[in-house]
Design an enzyme around this catalytic site. Structure first.
Site, PDB file in Angstrom:
ATOM      1  N   ASP A 147       0.872  -1.169   0.000  1.00 33.88           N
ATOM      2  CA  ASP A 147       0.000   0.000   0.000  1.00 33.88           C
ATOM      3  C   ASP A 147       0.917   1.229   0.000  1.00 33.88           C
ATOM      4  O   ASP A 147       2.088   1.137   0.360  1.00 33.88           O
ATOM      5  CB  ASP A 147      -0.889  -0.034   1.242  1.00 33.88           C
ATOM      6  CG  ASP A 147      -1.888   1.107   1.268  1.00 33.88           C
ATOM      7  OD1 ASP A 147      -2.262   1.588   0.186  1.00 33.88           O
ATOM      8  OD2 ASP A 147      -2.273   1.529   2.367  1.00 33.88           O
ATOM      9  N   ARG A 187       1.003  16.376  -4.990  1.00 32.52           N
ATOM     10  CA  ARG A 187      -0.446  16.409  -5.149  1.00 32.52           C
ATOM     11  C   ARG A 187      -0.845  17.873  -5.339  1.00 32.52           C
ATOM     12  O   ARG A 187      -0.525  18.716  -4.491  1.00 32.52           O
ATOM     13  CB  ARG A 187      -1.138  15.819  -3.922  1.00 32.52           C
ATOM     14  CG  ARG A 187      -2.650  15.751  -4.100  1.00 32.52           C
ATOM     15  CD  ARG A 187      -3.287  14.912  -3.015  1.00 32.52           C
ATOM     16  NE  ARG A 187      -4.713  14.807  -3.201  1.00 32.52           N
ATOM     17  CZ  ARG A 187      -5.518  14.117  -2.406  1.00 32.52           C
ATOM     18  NH1 ARG A 187      -5.008  13.462  -1.374  1.00 32.52           N
ATOM     19  NH2 ARG A 187      -6.805  14.059  -2.629  1.00 32.52           N
ATOM     20  N   ASP A 203      -4.486   6.134  -4.407  1.00 30.87           N
ATOM     21  CA  ASP A 203      -4.125   7.499  -4.777  1.00 30.87           C
ATOM     22  C   ASP A 203      -4.112   7.674  -6.294  1.00 30.87           C
ATOM     23  O   ASP A 203      -4.312   6.739  -7.059  1.00 30.87           O
ATOM     24  CB  ASP A 203      -2.753   7.845  -4.186  1.00 30.87           C
ATOM     25  CG  ASP A 203      -2.611   9.337  -3.916  1.00 30.87           C
ATOM     26  OD1 ASP A 203      -3.384  10.126  -4.497  1.00 30.87           O
ATOM     27  OD2 ASP A 203      -1.730   9.715  -3.130  1.00 30.87           O
ATOM     28  N   GLY A 235      -4.361  -0.673   6.690  1.00 34.78           N
ATOM     29  CA  GLY A 235      -5.753  -0.302   6.919  1.00 34.78           C
ATOM     30  C   GLY A 235      -6.699  -1.469   6.798  1.00 34.78           C
ATOM     31  O   GLY A 235      -6.364  -2.525   6.254  1.00 34.78           O
ATOM     32  N   ALA A 236      -7.915  -1.264   7.315  1.00 34.85           N
ATOM     33  CA  ALA A 236      -8.931  -2.307   7.216  1.00 34.85           C
ATOM     34  C   ALA A 236      -9.326  -2.549   5.764  1.00 34.85           C
ATOM     35  O   ALA A 236      -9.814  -3.618   5.420  1.00 34.85           O
ATOM     36  CB  ALA A 236     -10.162  -1.913   8.039  1.00 34.85           C
TER      37      ALA A 236
END
Length: 1016
Positions: A259, A445, A511, A647-648
């Site tokens: 991730d 970004r 992202d 993360g979940a």
């Protein structure tokens, strides 16, 4: 020991299921208030809810027990359970149906993805609610149980597709072969005993005994011990494990999915700078926003108002991007309390204002920057209406009013391309696209801001009913905010270590595509000289087939200096020129695609999917279920896949992967076999090193236990030929004093300090293991048989009887007087063959233990395993002592007879020769000559698939040569990804050239191939 192993495994599995059940129960079983007929409120358990029920959301928050749509009011929700981002988001009530031109209401079909802004998902936490006068915050239930988003996640954890590991498949085959060997011994024992007139009861016992000797019952316990020690070492490294069997699989990992946010990069975003627009051109970039000249500018006003931040317990909360932008302005936010809200028909507006130290006197500012300085000293801006961020629209906007002004202002922020399209063309700089690409290709970004001054006739009440499209049009472009997501300090070094170890790395993120590609370059996942091919897939439309458009992205410079703004010459073009033929000669190219394209490829381009994942490195905008599908796609081409996330939303992929590593101790740790206490990816190489060490330990233990069985099988078979056997206490001494102690201490070798390009064998049926085991079996059989036959050739040899005295002329008579009174030996244990075979076999157990206990490149050297070294020294000393200087008590206990001292020295010489031959054969002939000369592995710079391919060739050759040993002539194909890589090397149409489009196969295309059409 086997029973302990079984009980431990059952306890671990049960503990995992209890943890998962408790997590589900805590989030799902709560008391809720349900609206019944006549507006009556009824309390009930959440387990009784059904779709269509209208529930009341408490003002102090709750855990949402089902998927529901907000009907009235506003909720601030923590969705970390599903998204992995522990940042509150604002949920607003579902809008009323829009009336058509005919005056009829047009109902819109509910879609969880499209209307997630209005959806409260099961398992998420409502932190706070906001409501209108006297009105409850209500939501209608749409899904319950496994039908909810969380239910699907739990289902993926409970029922993952089983992961197969070659070691365990080969273990069963190996044991089956041992059973075959035992069968031969079984028949030999029966035939030999019948021919010699042995009693039936004795025949049954001895024939069954040889089966238990050949197939060691302690093997599962021995393998479990090695895994238990590896688990203990992982715990010291801060890695907890809830599925110990996965440790061995970690030793085979050759692809790791990472991730991005929170894993490779830091959680938060930092503002790198801003670039404002004035007179239709970009000004030089500015690093600081808190300037005197910018305090009351429209640019800062947009940053301070265009957000959905709220205060929870006096602390500012919301989207991290909004929070970072607002904090950068140095302004403060004030919200109306619940008491104040209850006095009005609508929610009172949120007010923002600069802190006192930022409000300066007008004289401090240049005249052309004083457009807002004729306002009252108390400078405040009230947020009148918000249009929340929509992923479909890629923007958000607000309507605000400065205190004392008659007109309102609209502020807009969002994706730069989208914002530019909504602005007047004359306000957008001509070099907008070039400047934007400079930033995005550097991994920044970028957020664009716009402003519009609304007419004074637009009142507060009219604003509440105006459409979003009416506000978000004819805007004036104000500039860009550049934000950066910093890499974690350890990420580049860890990825470099994995690359040198020929372990492939892949980024799977939610992202932006260009940002993800840039981060992949910056962290070393994509090398500077490598090409990136972006696959943009389009679904079927208007009767046309699905298509993939191929874009070649160049490798922009990592360093940025935009002091000259748009005049800076930086090559940021997409490569649409050239043939791209050079890529057909090398493997240094990477595919990148987003979640939408991945879904289209999965559905319409099944034949291309395996080719794309073979070189796919960046997968952006991936949903949780798509991450799981990607892991399965890698596994379908025979990769051993690891997944690292925090993360979940990574739970499904963490569970599906061969090895999941969670960097969070929250929900993800329940689904993941491994959880790291340190939130960085440094745990990944540690886990692989320990996995490789554990895997090699399993191989060593398996080989040792196999040799132990075969050596004892040979001993017993030789003694059965003379109707003899090993004594019970001899068996006990071998099993407890030698085998058990050796097995547990040889498993203590720690992992090697570095990850090496070589990888351990993938299964027991591999060249190195097969040749190693077979050569040691032959050597052991040769020396045991030699000793068994040679003792019969001695001048003093005779068939032993209680009156035999072979030691009468020996030196032993000087120090030892034997009592020739022996108890009746009904089983014929005491004889010269027995003592010869016993001592030779005892030393053979120790020899193979030393030979098989290898260190580098996967484990620490054997001499650093101090318990193992001490055990070997003690056992060698003891057995040498009782062999050369017999003790009568020990001889009586072990049922050993007296033999001449010269024969004891002869046995010693045979044992020493046995040790030298075993060591030379294993270490020099096999390790140095055969493997390093005939099947040499490449160094760190070689391509991962090349090194793996060479190992696969070696394994396949060994299987062909030795298939008869393992009772199977079936030849399994090599790994699919290696076979595919070999095919693509000679494919002239791969990788796709620039300016080409791949269409999905048509109905007439029967061979299932895709068409590549060149666009002119």
């Amino acid at each position: 020991m086997s029973l302990i192993s079984i009980v431990t495994s059952l306890h671990t599995v049960r503990k995992q299921y209890i943890m998962l059940h408790d997590m589900v129960a805590a989030h799902s079983i709560v008391r809720v208030s349900v609206c019944r007929a006549n507006n009556e409120i009824e309390e009930t358990l959440s387990t009784d809810l059904v779709p269509g029920d209208v529930i009341v959301i408490p003002t102090n928050g709750t855990i949402v027990p089902c998927d529901s749509v907000l009907l009235s009011g506003t909720c601030i929700v923590n969705e970390s359970m599903l998204t992995g981002e522990s940042v509150p988001v604002t949920k607003i009530n579902s809008p009323n149906p829009i009336k058509s031109s005919k005056g009829l209401e047009e109902d819109e079909i509910y879609n969880p993805e499209k209307h997630k802004r209005h959806t409260l998902f099961c398992g998420t936490t409502v932190i706070q609610t906001r409501f209108y006068t006297g009105e409850l915050v209500k939501a209608v239930v749409v899904r319950t149980g496994f039908g909810t988003t969380k239910g699907q996640l739990v289902r993926s954890i409970l029922y993952p597709k089983p992961t197969d590991f070659k070691l365990y498949r080969d273990a069963y085959l190996f044991l089956l072969c041992l059973v075959g060997v035992a069968g031969i011994g079984f028949l030999y024992t029966i035939i030999n005993s019948v021919l010699n007139g042995v009693r039936v009861a004795t025949i049954i016992i001895e024939s069954l005994d040889i089966i238990t000797i050949t197939v060691p019952p302690a093997l599962p316990a021995a393998l479990t011990a090695g895994i238990a020690f590896a688990q203990r070492r992982l715990k010291k490294l801060g890695i907890s494990c809830i599925n110990p069997q996965r440790i061995n699989i970690c030793g085979q990992l050759n692809l790791i999915c990472f991730d991005k946010t929170g894993t490779l990069t830091e959680d938060g975003l930092d503002i790198w700078g801003i670039q404002r627009v004035e007179n239709n051109s970009f000004l030089p970039s500015e690093q600081s926003i808190c300037k005197e000249s910018l305090v009351k500018s429209q640019f800062v006003a947009c940053m301070a108002t265009c957000h959905t931040l709220t205060k929870i317990d006096g602390k500012l909360s919301g989207d991290p991007l909004d929070l970072k932008m607002f904090e950068e302005t140095g302004w403060v936010l004030e919200e109306a309390s619940e008491e104040e809200t209850a006095l009005h028909n609508q929610i009172m507006p949120t007010v923002v204002r600069p802190s006192k130290q930022l409000v300066l006197e007008p004289k401090a500012v240049m005249e052309h920057e004083m457009e807002m300085y004729d306002l009252p000293a108390s400078y405040e801006i009230g947020i009148v209406r918000q249009f929340p961020f929509s992923s479909a629209l890629q923007r958000m906007s607000v309507v605000a009013r400065v205190l004392g002004e008659k007109h309102m202002d609209a502020y807009l922020k969002g994706a730069p391309e989208m914002v530019a399209n909504l602005c007047k063309a004359e306000t957008v700089p001509k070099c907008f696209s070039e400047v934007l690409k400079i930033y995005t290709k550097q991994g920044f970004r970028v957020i664009a801001l716009a402003h519009r001054k609304l007419g004074s006739k637009l009142t507060w009440h009219k604003v509440q009913n105006v459409t979003r499209d009416a506000i978000e049009s004819n805007m004036e472009f104000m500039g860009l905010i550049i934000m950066q997501n910093k890499l974690k300090p350890d990420s580049p070094n860890v990825l470099e270590e994995l690359r040198k170890a020929n372990i492939r790395t892949v980024m799977v993120t939610g992202d932006n595509m260009l940002t993800a590609v840039s981060v992949a370059r910056n962290c070393g996942m994509i090398l500077p000289q490598d090409k990136v091919i972006i696959a943009e897939a389009r679904p079927p439309k208007d009767g046309q087939a699905a298509k993939i458009h191929w874009l070649y992205a160049d490798n922009a410079s990592r360093h940025l200096d935009i002091s000259g703004a748009a005049s800076e010459v930086i090559d940021i073009k997409m490569e649409n020129e050239g043939s791209g033929d050079g890529l057909h000669q090398i493997n240094h190219y990477h595919f990148a695609m987003d979640g939408k394209s991945f879904s289209i490829v999965t559905e319409h381009f099944q034949d291309l999917l395996s080719k794309l994942v073979l070189h796919g490195t960046v997968f952006a905008r991936m949903a949780p279920d798509q991450k799981t599908q990607l892991v399965e796609a890698f596994q379908n081409v025979d990769y051993y896949v690891g997944m690292c996330g925090d993360g979940a939303n990574d739970c499904g992929a963490l569970k599906r992967a061969h090895s999941g590593i969670s960097l969070s101790e929250l929900e993800a740790s329940i689904a993941s076999p491994f959880t790291s206490k340190t939130p960085n990816i440094a745990c990944v190489p540690n886990l692989i090193r320990e996995g490789r060490a554990a895997l090699m330990t399993s191989f060593c233990v398996f080989k040792f236990m196999a040799l132990y069985s075969i050596i004892q099988y040979l001993s017993v078979t030789l003694l059965y030929s003379i109707l003899s056997n090993l004594g019970d206490l001899q068996f006990l001494f071998i099993d407890l004093a030698i085998i058990l102690v050796i097995v547990f201490t040889m498993s203590l070798n720690a992992a090697w300090k570095e990850l090496v390009p070589q990888k351990p064998p993938s299964g027991l049926i591999s060249a190195s293991l097969i040749f190693s085991v077979l050569t040691q079996i032959l050597i052991s059989a040769m020396f045991q048989t030699t000793g068994f036959l040679l003792v019969k050739q001695q001048t003093w040899y005779e068939v032993w009887t209680p009156n035999s005295d072979a030691c009468s002329s020996s030196k032993l008579n000087l120090t030892l007087e034997h009592n020739n009174t022996y108890p009746h030996d009904e089983k014929n244990i005491r004889n010269y063959e027995n003592i010869t075979v016993f001592f030779i076999s005892c030393f053979q157990y120790l020899i193979v233990a030393i030979v098989f206990s290898k260190g580098k490149p996967f484990r620490q050297p054997g001499y650093k395993n101090y318990p193992f070294v001490v055990t070997l020294i003690l056992l060698h000393t003891f057995i040498f002592f009782i062999m050369l200087f017999p003790v009568e008590v020990i001889d009586q206990t072990l049922q050993l007879v007296c033999v001449p001292y010269n024969w004891r020295l002869t046995m010693l010489i045979m044992i020493l020769i046995n040790a030298v031959v075993s060591f030379v054969t294993e270490t020099i002939l096999l390790d140095l000559i055969l493997w390093k000369l005939l099947f040499k592995r490449e160094g760190p710079g070689v391509n991962h698939m090349t090194a793996t391919y060479q190992q696969d060739i070696l394994d396949r050759k060994s299987k062909r040569c030795l298939s008869f040993v393992f009772c199977s002539g079936k030849r399994k194909p090599k790994a699919k990804y290696m076979h595919l890589a070999q095919e693509l090397l000679v494919d002239p149409d791969w990788p796709p050239k620039p300016k080409t489009t791949t269409e999905a196969k048509g109905i007439s295309n029967e061979n299932g191939a895709c068409q590549i059409i060149t666009i002119t």
